[in-house]
Design a protein around this motif. Sequence first.
Motif, PDB file in Angstrom:
ATOM      1  N   GLN A 171     -13.664 -82.714  14.749  1.00 32.57           N
ATOM      2  CA  GLN A 171     -13.437 -83.577  14.099  1.00 32.57           C
ATOM      3  C   GLN A 171     -14.456 -84.432  14.259  1.00 32.57           C
ATOM      4  O   GLN A 171     -15.846 -85.520  13.411  1.00 32.57           O
ATOM      5  CB  GLN A 171     -12.170 -84.406  14.350  1.00 32.57           C
ATOM      6  N   ARG A 172     -14.992 -84.058  15.824  1.00 33.00           N
ATOM      7  CA  ARG A 172     -16.139 -84.778  16.396  1.00 33.00           C
ATOM      8  C   ARG A 172     -17.783 -84.092  15.175  1.00 33.00           C
ATOM      9  O   ARG A 172     -18.011 -84.847  15.326  1.00 33.00           O
ATOM     10  CB  ARG A 172     -15.900 -84.878  17.841  1.00 33.00           C
ATOM     11  N   LYS A 173     -17.137 -82.609  15.844  1.00 34.46           N
ATOM     12  CA  LYS A 173     -18.287 -81.881  15.039  1.00 34.46           C
ATOM     13  C   LYS A 173     -19.096 -82.814  13.243  1.00 34.46           C
ATOM     14  O   LYS A 173     -19.720 -82.548  13.144  1.00 34.46           O
ATOM     15  CB  LYS A 173     -18.816 -81.065  15.033  1.00 34.46           C
ATOM     16  N   VAL A 174     -17.884 -82.676  12.781  1.00 37.57           N
ATOM     17  CA  VAL A 174     -18.166 -82.979  10.876  1.00 37.57           C
ATOM     18  C   VAL A 174     -18.446 -84.651  11.586  1.00 37.57           C
ATOM     19  O   VAL A 174     -19.330 -84.629  10.477  1.00 37.57           O
ATOM     20  CB  VAL A 174     -16.546 -83.169  10.577  1.00 37.57           C
ATOM     21  N   ASP A 175     -18.120 -85.532  12.552  1.00 37.24           N
ATOM     22  CA  ASP A 175     -18.086 -86.589  12.524  1.00 37.24           C
ATOM     23  C   ASP A 175     -19.729 -87.001  12.360  1.00 37.24           C
ATOM     24  O   ASP A 175     -20.643 -87.597  12.015  1.00 37.24           O
ATOM     25  CB  ASP A 175     -17.761 -87.874  13.547  1.00 37.24           C
ATOM     26  N   GLU A 176     -20.542 -85.888  13.481  1.00 35.56           N
ATOM     27  CA  GLU A 176     -21.707 -86.065  13.970  1.00 35.56           C
ATOM     28  C   GLU A 176     -22.687 -85.351  12.733  1.00 35.56           C
ATOM     29  O   GLU A 176     -23.887 -85.999  12.456  1.00 35.56           O
ATOM     30  CB  GLU A 176     -21.826 -85.165  15.043  1.00 35.56           C
ATOM     31  N   LYS A 177     -22.246 -84.399  11.709  1.00 32.41           N
ATOM     32  CA  LYS A 177     -22.956 -84.009  11.294  1.00 32.41           C
ATOM     33  C   LYS A 177     -23.535 -84.636  10.125  1.00 32.41           C
ATOM     34  O   LYS A 177     -24.245 -85.069   9.422  1.00 32.41           O
ATOM     35  CB  LYS A 177     -22.297 -82.701  10.645  1.00 32.41           C
ATOM     36  N   LEU A 178     -22.086 -85.231   9.769  1.00 27.67           N
ATOM     37  CA  LEU A 178     -22.030 -86.722   8.606  1.00 27.67           C
ATOM     38  C   LEU A 178     -22.776 -87.803   8.735  1.00 27.67           C
ATOM     39  O   LEU A 178     -23.370 -88.817   8.131  1.00 27.67           O
ATOM     40  CB  LEU A 178     -20.654 -86.892   7.915  1.00 27.67           C
TER      41      LEU A 178
END
Length: 54
Positions: A9-16
């Motif tokens: 989830q953190r990786k998805v948030d960072e990418k967004l």
Amino acid sequence: MKIVEDYAQRKVDEKLEETNKKFVINLRKKGFSLDEIVETAEVSLDFVKKTLSK
């Protein structure tokens, strides 16, 4: 498993967030005002100001 889910989830948030930053910068380069960027990108004015101040 919770640790893996949190990491993903953190990786998805960072990418967004990175994508939003690039979008904000490109809109500004095209001459959009801060208010227009907020409305178009659907982000907060604070986010736009922080992104453009860098």
